[in-house]
Enzyme design. Structure first.
Site, PDB file in Angstrom:
ATOM      1  N   HIS A   1     -15.695  17.994 -34.028  1.00 20.51           N
ATOM      2  CA  HIS A   1     -16.301  16.668 -34.199  1.00 20.51           C
ATOM      3  C   HIS A   1     -17.702  16.602 -33.623  1.00 20.51           C
ATOM      4  O   HIS A   1     -18.497  15.739 -33.981  1.00 20.51           O
ATOM      5  CB  HIS A   1     -15.451  15.596 -33.506  1.00 20.51           C
ATOM      6  CG  HIS A   1     -14.071  15.492 -34.037  1.00 20.51           C
ATOM      7  ND1 HIS A   1     -13.792  15.025 -35.302  1.00 20.51           N
ATOM      8  CD2 HIS A   1     -12.870  15.807 -33.488  1.00 20.51           C
ATOM      9  CE1 HIS A   1     -12.490  15.049 -35.509  1.00 20.51           C
ATOM     10  NE2 HIS A   1     -11.908  15.528 -34.427  1.00 20.51           N
TER      11      HIS A   1
ATOM     12  N   HIS B   1     -22.165  15.260 -24.995  1.00 17.49           N
ATOM     13  CA  HIS B   1     -22.059  15.755 -26.376  1.00 17.49           C
ATOM     14  C   HIS B   1     -23.129  15.090 -27.236  1.00 17.49           C
ATOM     15  O   HIS B   1     -23.823  14.180 -26.777  1.00 17.49           O
ATOM     16  CB  HIS B   1     -20.657  15.477 -26.929  1.00 17.49           C
ATOM     17  CG  HIS B   1     -20.339  14.021 -26.982  1.00 17.49           C
ATOM     18  ND1 HIS B   1     -19.702  13.362 -25.962  1.00 17.49           N
ATOM     19  CD2 HIS B   1     -20.607  13.075 -27.907  1.00 17.49           C
ATOM     20  CE1 HIS B   1     -19.572  12.086 -26.269  1.00 17.49           C
ATOM     21  NE2 HIS B   1     -20.122  11.875 -27.433  1.00 17.49           N
TER      22      HIS B   1
ATOM     23  N   HIS C   1     -24.609  13.557 -31.212  1.00 18.00           N
ATOM     24  CA  HIS C   1     -24.387  13.009 -32.560  1.00 18.00           C
ATOM     25  C   HIS C   1     -25.648  13.270 -33.369  1.00 18.00           C
ATOM     26  O   HIS C   1     -26.750  12.995 -32.889  1.00 18.00           O
ATOM     27  CB  HIS C   1     -24.098  11.514 -32.490  1.00 18.00           C
ATOM     28  CG  HIS C   1     -22.841  11.189 -31.735  1.00 18.00           C
ATOM     29  ND1 HIS C   1     -21.603  11.068 -32.342  1.00 18.00           N
ATOM     30  CD2 HIS C   1     -22.633  10.980 -30.414  1.00 18.00           C
ATOM     31  CE1 HIS C   1     -20.685  10.791 -31.416  1.00 18.00           C
ATOM     32  NE2 HIS C   1     -21.275  10.738 -30.233  1.00 18.00           N
TER      33      HIS C   1
ATOM     34  N   GLU D   1     -26.450   7.006 -33.219  1.00 16.16           N
ATOM     35  CA  GLU D   1     -25.395   6.030 -33.482  1.00 16.16           C
ATOM     36  C   GLU D   1     -25.960   4.622 -33.298  1.00 16.16           C
ATOM     37  O   GLU D   1     -26.087   3.856 -34.246  1.00 16.16           O
ATOM     38  CB  GLU D   1     -24.203   6.310 -32.570  1.00 16.16           C
ATOM     39  CG  GLU D   1     -23.590   7.677 -32.861  1.00 16.16           C
ATOM     40  CD  GLU D   1     -22.103   7.718 -32.623  1.00 16.16           C
ATOM     41  OE1 GLU D   1     -21.695   7.631 -31.452  1.00 16.16           O
ATOM     42  OE2 GLU D   1     -21.340   7.832 -33.604  1.00 16.16           O
TER      43      GLU D   1
ATOM     44  N   HIS E   1     -24.766  11.760 -25.624  1.00 14.14           N
ATOM     45  CA  HIS E   1     -23.915  10.883 -24.829  1.00 14.14           C
ATOM     46  C   HIS E   1     -23.454  11.627 -23.581  1.00 14.14           C
ATOM     47  O   HIS E   1     -22.749  12.626 -23.689  1.00 14.14           O
ATOM     48  CB  HIS E   1     -22.691  10.431 -25.631  1.00 14.14           C
ATOM     49  CG  HIS E   1     -23.025   9.461 -26.714  1.00 14.14           C
ATOM     50  ND1 HIS E   1     -22.200   9.211 -27.779  1.00 14.14           N
ATOM     51  CD2 HIS E   1     -24.110   8.659 -26.875  1.00 14.14           C
ATOM     52  CE1 HIS E   1     -22.761   8.296 -28.557  1.00 14.14           C
ATOM     53  NE2 HIS E   1     -23.925   7.963 -28.039  1.00 14.14           N
TER      54      HIS E   1
ATOM     55  N   THR F   1     -17.189   5.454 -29.752  1.00  8.53           N
ATOM     56  CA  THR F   1     -17.601   5.452 -31.163  1.00  8.53           C
ATOM     57  C   THR F   1     -16.746   6.386 -32.007  1.00  8.53           C
ATOM     58  O   THR F   1     -17.053   6.649 -33.165  1.00  8.53           O
ATOM     59  CB  THR F   1     -19.077   5.862 -31.313  1.00  8.53           C
ATOM     60  OG1 THR F   1     -19.232   7.205 -30.847  1.00  8.53           O
ATOM     61  CG2 THR F   1     -19.984   4.929 -30.540  1.00  8.53           C
ATOM     62  N   THR F   2     -15.681   6.923 -31.397  1.00  5.56           N
ATOM     63  CA  THR F   2     -14.703   7.721 -32.141  1.00  5.56           C
ATOM     64  C   THR F   2     -13.323   7.153 -31.829  1.00  5.56           C
ATOM     65  O   THR F   2     -13.141   6.485 -30.807  1.00  5.56           O
ATOM     66  CB  THR F   2     -14.721   9.196 -31.691  1.00  5.56           C
ATOM     67  OG1 THR F   2     -14.500   9.256 -30.278  1.00  5.56           O
ATOM     68  CG2 THR F   2     -16.042   9.858 -32.034  1.00  5.56           C
TER      69      THR F   2
END
Ligand SMILES: [Zn+2]
Length: 313
Positions: free
Chosen positions: A91, A120, A122, A132, A145, A227-228
């Site tokens: 992911h 991590h 995005h 995001e 993040h 956000t997941t």
């Protein structure tokens, strides 16, 4: 943000089983709107994903409430970790650090201290998308993040039971022509973890301070969610205003990461409604006219006063 993997390893999967009672094989979420577990289907398996205070959001600077908070304090951010592991969890690209002492953030909008868990990224299909949260409807090319749990809750797992359980520091990236040396070891390692569920130990590593912008006292802050999936509304967000530069080449290296179904060309969730939330903008040189400073915790609580209870899945 992605909690699929963190220091506790497979514990997150166990936690999700505990929270929702089961994990269907098709509940492994994705980011394409057409696919079976694309973002519009997350709420079918994780009820909180349809909540009122979800992330990400579009932050409109015309509507933010300017405030002046106590300085954010960073402890352990200058320590070089003994070991840094980079993982493709299917992911995101996630980094875990083996630190000799705890890495902690306090001050600013926070009530109490928060302990570092993992960081991590995005990213998007090209340099014009990827972040995001957006600022004035502008997407940055990537977003980092840094995930922290409230120290008194002792772990991410336990922090997930509390609406003030997590803090995420968000850093935006914009594309440029020059490589950013700070990120060279990460982007050079990405070919080694192209396959999902593979890890690699970095040779040198870095201090967390390397990732923060020079000015860490100018930021947006609001109350929101993971956000997941499971999208729990337990996150104090701090989005630093000043972006970091990465080269086009470094950004494109992330798009070669693979997920189960192919290339993970993008992993940002679509925007969610602001609802009745207030986003605060901290400008360290701003002095409120009233002369009285509220703590940010009370400001954030004011903006979410309608929340009555933590929503159990
Ligand atoms: Zn994230």
């Amino acid at each position: 943000m992605d909690l699929k993997d963190r220091k506790t390893g497979g514990l997150s999967t166990i936690l999700i089983v505990f929270l929702i009672g089961y994990v269907a094989s098709d509940a492994d979420f994705g980011y394409d709107s057409g696919e079976q577990m694309g973002p519009e289907h997350w709420a079918e398996h994780y009820q909180a994903c349809a909540g009122k205070y979800q992330s990400p959001i579009d932050i409109d600077e015309m509507w933010v409430k300017r405030t002046s908070l106590p300085p954010l304090e960073f402890e352990g951010f200058y320590d070089l970790p003994m070991q840094t592991k980079i993982t493709n969890n299917g992911h995101t690209v996630l980094l875990e650090l083996n630190q000799t002492q705890e890495v902690v953030v306090k001050g600013g909008p926070l009530n109490g201290s928060y302990t570092f868990a993992q960081l991590h990224f995005h990213w998007g299909q090209n340099d014009s998308v990827g972040s995001e949260d957006k600022i004035n409807s502008h997407s940055y090319s990537m977003e980092l993040h840094m995930v922290f749990y409230k120290t008194e809750y002792e772990s991410v797992k336990h922090a997930m039971d509390y609406r003030d359980g997590l803090l995420v520091l968000a850093i935006f990236y914009e594309a440029g022509d020059l490589d950013n040396d700070v990120y060279a070891e990460i982007t050079d390692s990405l070919p080694k973890i192209e396959t999902p569920n593979t890890s690699y130990n970095l040779r040198k590593g870095f201090t967390l301070r390397n990732f923060l912008p020079h000015n860490v006292q100018r930021y947006f802050t609001y109350y929101g969610s993971l956000t997941t999936p499971p999208c729990l509304e337990i996150v104090t967000w701090i989005d630093f205003k000043h972006p970091t530069r990465l080269s086009h080449r470094q950004l494109s290296a992330f798009r070669k990461i693979r997920t189960k179904g192919g290339l993970l060309t993008h992993n940002y969730r679509p925007l969610q409604p602001l609802s009745d939330r207030v986003v605060y903008y901290n400008a360290e040189d701003y002095i409120p006219k009233s002369g009285t400073l509220r703590t940010a915790a009370s400001l954030l609580l004011m903006s979410t006063a309608t929340i009555t209870a933590f929503v159990m899945l």
